[in-house]
Design a protein around this motif. Structure first.
Motif, PDB file in Angstrom:
ATOM      1  N   ASN A  49       1.454   1.651  -0.388  1.00  0.00           N
ATOM      2  CA  ASN A  49       2.762   0.640  -0.005  1.00  0.00           C
ATOM      3  C   ASN A  49       2.567  -0.473   1.082  1.00  0.00           C
ATOM      4  O   ASN A  49       2.799  -0.895   0.713  1.00  0.00           O
ATOM      5  CB  ASN A  49       3.840   1.367   0.758  1.00  0.00           C
ATOM      6  CG  ASN A  49       4.299   2.997  -0.746  1.00  0.00           C
ATOM      7  OD1 ASN A  49       4.158   2.759  -1.269  1.00  0.00           O
ATOM      8  ND2 ASN A  49       5.111   3.668   0.026  1.00  0.00           N
ATOM      9  N   ALA A  50       1.796  -0.475   2.278  1.00  0.00           N
ATOM     10  CA  ALA A  50       1.210  -1.498   2.948  1.00  0.00           C
ATOM     11  C   ALA A  50       0.656  -2.253   1.990  1.00  0.00           C
ATOM     12  O   ALA A  50       0.564  -3.446   2.460  1.00  0.00           O
ATOM     13  CB  ALA A  50       0.700  -1.149   4.255  1.00  0.00           C
ATOM     14  N   GLY A  51      -0.325  -1.915   1.003  1.00  0.00           N
ATOM     15  CA  GLY A  51      -1.056  -2.976   0.839  1.00  0.00           C
ATOM     16  C   GLY A  51      -0.212  -3.828   0.057  1.00  0.00           C
ATOM     17  O   GLY A  51      -0.281  -5.050  -0.799  1.00  0.00           O
ATOM     18  N   ALA A  52       0.833  -3.404  -0.775  1.00  0.00           N
ATOM     19  CA  ALA A  52       1.593  -3.958  -1.441  1.00  0.00           C
ATOM     20  C   ALA A  52       2.655  -4.584  -1.427  1.00  0.00           C
ATOM     21  O   ALA A  52       2.711  -6.062  -1.561  1.00  0.00           O
ATOM     22  CB  ALA A  52       2.441  -2.718  -3.068  1.00  0.00           C
ATOM     23  N   LEU A  53       3.191  -4.460   0.210  1.00  0.00           N
ATOM     24  CA  LEU A  53       3.960  -5.508   0.785  1.00  0.00           C
ATOM     25  C   LEU A  53       2.889  -6.651   1.765  1.00  0.00           C
ATOM     26  O   LEU A  53       3.270  -7.692   1.439  1.00  0.00           O
ATOM     27  CB  LEU A  53       3.972  -4.517   2.036  1.00  0.00           C
ATOM     28  CG  LEU A  53       5.650  -5.361   2.929  1.00  0.00           C
ATOM     29  CD1 LEU A  53       6.749  -5.743   2.654  1.00  0.00           C
ATOM     30  CD2 LEU A  53       5.562  -4.896   4.208  1.00  0.00           C
ATOM     31  N   LEU A  54       1.416  -6.013   1.934  1.00  0.00           N
ATOM     32  CA  LEU A  54       0.894  -7.275   2.362  1.00  0.00           C
ATOM     33  C   LEU A  54       0.436  -8.011   0.904  1.00  0.00           C
ATOM     34  O   LEU A  54       0.848  -9.356   0.822  1.00  0.00           O
ATOM     35  CB  LEU A  54      -0.694  -6.863   2.948  1.00  0.00           C
ATOM     36  CG  LEU A  54      -1.597  -7.823   3.527  1.00  0.00           C
ATOM     37  CD1 LEU A  54      -0.770  -8.418   4.478  1.00  0.00           C
ATOM     38  CD2 LEU A  54      -2.369  -7.385   3.714  1.00  0.00           C
ATOM     39  N   GLU A  55       0.353  -7.643  -0.190  1.00  0.00           N
ATOM     40  CA  GLU A  55       0.098  -8.319  -1.417  1.00  0.00           C
ATOM     41  C   GLU A  55       1.221  -9.503  -2.057  1.00  0.00           C
ATOM     42  O   GLU A  55       0.970 -10.640  -2.124  1.00  0.00           O
ATOM     43  CB  GLU A  55      -0.195  -7.488  -2.416  1.00  0.00           C
ATOM     44  CG  GLU A  55      -0.764  -8.207  -3.663  1.00  0.00           C
ATOM     45  CD  GLU A  55      -1.041  -7.560  -4.602  1.00  0.00           C
ATOM     46  OE1 GLU A  55      -2.224  -7.775  -5.540  1.00  0.00           O
ATOM     47  OE2 GLU A  55      -0.573  -5.813  -5.207  1.00  0.00           O
ATOM     48  N   SER A  56       2.491  -8.555  -1.870  1.00  0.00           N
ATOM     49  CA  SER A  56       3.898  -9.260  -1.800  1.00  0.00           C
ATOM     50  C   SER A  56       3.734 -10.410  -0.704  1.00  0.00           C
ATOM     51  O   SER A  56       4.369 -12.072  -1.033  1.00  0.00           O
ATOM     52  CB  SER A  56       5.078  -8.377  -2.426  1.00  0.00           C
ATOM     53  OG  SER A  56       5.487  -8.154  -0.592  1.00  0.00           O
ATOM     54  N   GLN A  57       3.430 -10.642   0.451  1.00  0.00           N
ATOM     55  CA  GLN A  57       3.222 -11.546   1.064  1.00  0.00           C
ATOM     56  C   GLN A  57       1.947 -12.464   0.692  1.00  0.00           C
ATOM     57  O   GLN A  57       2.185 -13.272   1.623  1.00  0.00           O
ATOM     58  CB  GLN A  57       3.773 -11.282   2.194  1.00  0.00           C
ATOM     59  CG  GLN A  57       4.758 -10.289   2.786  1.00  0.00           C
ATOM     60  CD  GLN A  57       4.609  -9.707   3.721  1.00  0.00           C
ATOM     61  OE1 GLN A  57       3.714  -8.951   4.485  1.00  0.00           O
ATOM     62  NE2 GLN A  57       6.310  -9.393   4.380  1.00  0.00           N
ATOM     63  N   ALA A 100      -8.291  -1.869   8.068  1.00  0.00           N
ATOM     64  CA  ALA A 100      -7.863  -2.575   6.506  1.00  0.00           C
ATOM     65  C   ALA A 100      -6.612  -3.543   6.436  1.00  0.00           C
ATOM     66  O   ALA A 100      -7.526  -4.864   5.584  1.00  0.00           O
ATOM     67  CB  ALA A 100      -6.718  -0.953   6.207  1.00  0.00           C
ATOM     68  N   PHE A 101      -5.888  -3.672   6.929  1.00  0.00           N
ATOM     69  CA  PHE A 101      -5.073  -4.959   7.260  1.00  0.00           C
ATOM     70  C   PHE A 101      -6.076  -6.382   6.980  1.00  0.00           C
ATOM     71  O   PHE A 101      -5.884  -7.149   6.823  1.00  0.00           O
ATOM     72  CB  PHE A 101      -3.843  -4.532   8.260  1.00  0.00           C
ATOM     73  CG  PHE A 101      -2.811  -4.472   8.115  1.00  0.00           C
ATOM     74  CD1 PHE A 101      -2.321  -4.456   6.920  1.00  0.00           C
ATOM     75  CD2 PHE A 101      -2.306  -3.510   9.176  1.00  0.00           C
ATOM     76  CE1 PHE A 101      -1.292  -4.271   6.787  1.00  0.00           C
ATOM     77  CE2 PHE A 101      -0.987  -3.028   8.603  1.00  0.00           C
ATOM     78  CZ  PHE A 101      -0.484  -3.555   7.855  1.00  0.00           C
ATOM     79  N   VAL A 102      -7.167  -5.887   8.152  1.00  0.00           N
ATOM     80  CA  VAL A 102      -7.976  -7.529   8.563  1.00  0.00           C
ATOM     81  C   VAL A 102      -9.171  -7.452   7.328  1.00  0.00           C
ATOM     82  O   VAL A 102      -8.721  -8.719   7.230  1.00  0.00           O
ATOM     83  CB  VAL A 102      -9.268  -6.785  10.059  1.00  0.00           C
ATOM     84  CG1 VAL A 102     -10.058  -8.002  10.137  1.00  0.00           C
ATOM     85  CG2 VAL A 102      -7.590  -7.109  11.410  1.00  0.00           C
ATOM     86  N   PRO A 110      -8.988  -2.433   0.290  1.00  0.00           N
ATOM     87  CA  PRO A 110      -9.203  -1.798   1.526  1.00  0.00           C
ATOM     88  C   PRO A 110      -8.091  -0.901   2.199  1.00  0.00           C
ATOM     89  O   PRO A 110      -8.221   0.549   2.709  1.00  0.00           O
ATOM     90  CB  PRO A 110      -9.811  -2.646   2.822  1.00  0.00           C
ATOM     91  CG  PRO A 110     -10.143  -4.086   2.180  1.00  0.00           C
ATOM     92  CD  PRO A 110      -8.930  -3.853   0.611  1.00  0.00           C
ATOM     93  N   LEU A 111      -7.348  -1.259   1.864  1.00  0.00           N
ATOM     94  CA  LEU A 111      -5.878  -0.350   1.927  1.00  0.00           C
ATOM     95  C   LEU A 111      -6.035   0.885   1.712  1.00  0.00           C
ATOM     96  O   LEU A 111      -5.535   1.577   2.030  1.00  0.00           O
ATOM     97  CB  LEU A 111      -4.847  -1.285   2.293  1.00  0.00           C
ATOM     98  CG  LEU A 111      -4.005  -1.944   3.776  1.00  0.00           C
ATOM     99  CD1 LEU A 111      -3.483  -3.060   2.787  1.00  0.00           C
ATOM    100  CD2 LEU A 111      -3.822  -1.074   3.767  1.00  0.00           C
ATOM    101  N   VAL A 112      -6.691   0.933   0.429  1.00  0.00           N
ATOM    102  CA  VAL A 112      -6.309   1.911  -0.563  1.00  0.00           C
ATOM    103  C   VAL A 112      -7.587   3.273   0.252  1.00  0.00           C
ATOM    104  O   VAL A 112      -7.131   4.070  -0.137  1.00  0.00           O
ATOM    105  CB  VAL A 112      -6.499   1.716  -1.836  1.00  0.00           C
ATOM    106  CG1 VAL A 112      -6.962   2.723  -2.798  1.00  0.00           C
ATOM    107  CG2 VAL A 112      -5.263   0.513  -2.349  1.00  0.00           C
ATOM    108  N   ALA A 141      -9.141   3.240   2.382  1.00  0.00           N
ATOM    109  CA  ALA A 141      -8.698   3.682   4.375  1.00  0.00           C
ATOM    110  C   ALA A 141      -7.744   4.999   4.364  1.00  0.00           C
ATOM    111  O   ALA A 141      -7.975   5.339   4.954  1.00  0.00           O
ATOM    112  CB  ALA A 141      -8.155   2.243   4.928  1.00  0.00           C
ATOM    113  N   GLY A 142      -6.678   4.733   3.417  1.00  0.00           N
ATOM    114  CA  GLY A 142      -5.818   5.722   2.953  1.00  0.00           C
ATOM    115  C   GLY A 142      -6.916   7.225   2.810  1.00  0.00           C
ATOM    116  O   GLY A 142      -5.891   8.031   3.036  1.00  0.00           O
ATOM    117  N   HIS A 143      -6.809   6.700   1.754  1.00  0.00           N
ATOM    118  CA  HIS A 143      -7.478   7.882   1.313  1.00  0.00           C
ATOM    119  C   HIS A 143      -8.812   8.560   2.266  1.00  0.00           C
ATOM    120  O   HIS A 143      -9.172   9.941   2.024  1.00  0.00           O
ATOM    121  CB  HIS A 143      -9.010   7.690  -0.327  1.00  0.00           C
ATOM    122  CG  HIS A 143      -7.445   7.183  -1.192  1.00  0.00           C
ATOM    123  ND1 HIS A 143      -7.589   8.362  -2.126  1.00  0.00           N
ATOM    124  CD2 HIS A 143      -7.221   6.543  -2.388  1.00  0.00           C
ATOM    125  CE1 HIS A 143      -6.068   8.269  -3.404  1.00  0.00           C
ATOM    126  NE2 HIS A 143      -6.060   6.329  -2.673  1.00  0.00           N
ATOM    127  N   GLY A 144      -9.386   7.983   2.876  1.00  0.00           N
ATOM    128  CA  GLY A 144     -10.044   7.987   4.425  1.00  0.00           C
ATOM    129  C   GLY A 144      -9.379   8.794   5.916  1.00  0.00           C
ATOM    130  O   GLY A 144      -9.835  10.129   5.963  1.00  0.00           O
TER     131      GLY A 144
END
Length: 192
Positions: free
Chosen positions: A88-96, A161-163, A173-175, A177-180
């Protein structure tokens, strides 16, 4: 609904500019224009100039992000839902268009070695987030030290992962990191 005060507009504009371009690249005239506020109002509300605004932005954003993430955590099971949070964080970042991320992280990276006052403020925000994350892990029956360790793993994985995601312009990276983080939580719960 009431219009935001000039002070609040200055804080919101500064936070957005910091998220997009960082603190050093943001000037007071740019803040004034983005906030649609007279230039003199910056020093009226923030007599210490940019450092004073930055302190308040760190506090303001710390609360705002803390509440946003806290709402996400409230509806998530730490034993199975962490990958979705990161996605979800990745999707938000991508949408921006990868332009906005955590302004606290951005400020911390920029000032950790050069401005002790701002470093301390950013550290305080990170500590409050770690406390919230540790409390979220508490119902897993782990001791306080293990909950804090997992909180640190989660926050460092997310911020790192944000960086990478912003730099690579990818949610990969966010995906990952979430699994890790999910694997680390399950391993700790299995030991606990």
């Amino acid at each position: 609904m009431a219009e935001p005060s000039t002070r609040d507009r200055i804080l919101e504009a500064t936070a957005e500019l910091y998220r997009r371009q960082g603190m050093p690249a943001t000037g007071l005239k740019q803040i004034s224009a983005a906030a649609n506020a007279p230039f003199g109002s910056i020093y009226h509300h923030f007599p210490g100039g940019k450092e004073s605004i930055s302190v308040e932005v760190i506090r303001f954003e710390g609360i705002r992000y803390g509440e946003f993430v806290g709402a996400q955590l409230a509806d998530t099971d730490p034993l199975g839902g962490i990958p979705q949070l990161f996605e979800n964080a990745g999707a938000l970042l991508e949408s921006q268009d990868y332009a906005e991320a955590c302004s606290i992280e951005t400020i911390a990276l920029e000032v950790a070695s050069t401005n002790e006052r701002l470093r301390i403020e950013a550290a305080g925000v990170f500590e409050s987030w770690l406390a919230g994350l540790a409390a979220w892990f508490g119902p897993l029956g782990l001791d306080d030290d293990e909950c804090r360790r997992l909180a640190i793993v989660t926050l460092t994985a997310l911020e790192g992962a944000f960086v990478l995601s912003r730099t690579m312009r990818s949610t990969e990276p966010l995906v990952a990191a979430g699994h890790g983080v999910q694997a680390a939580v399950r391993a700790a719960a299995g030991r606990g």
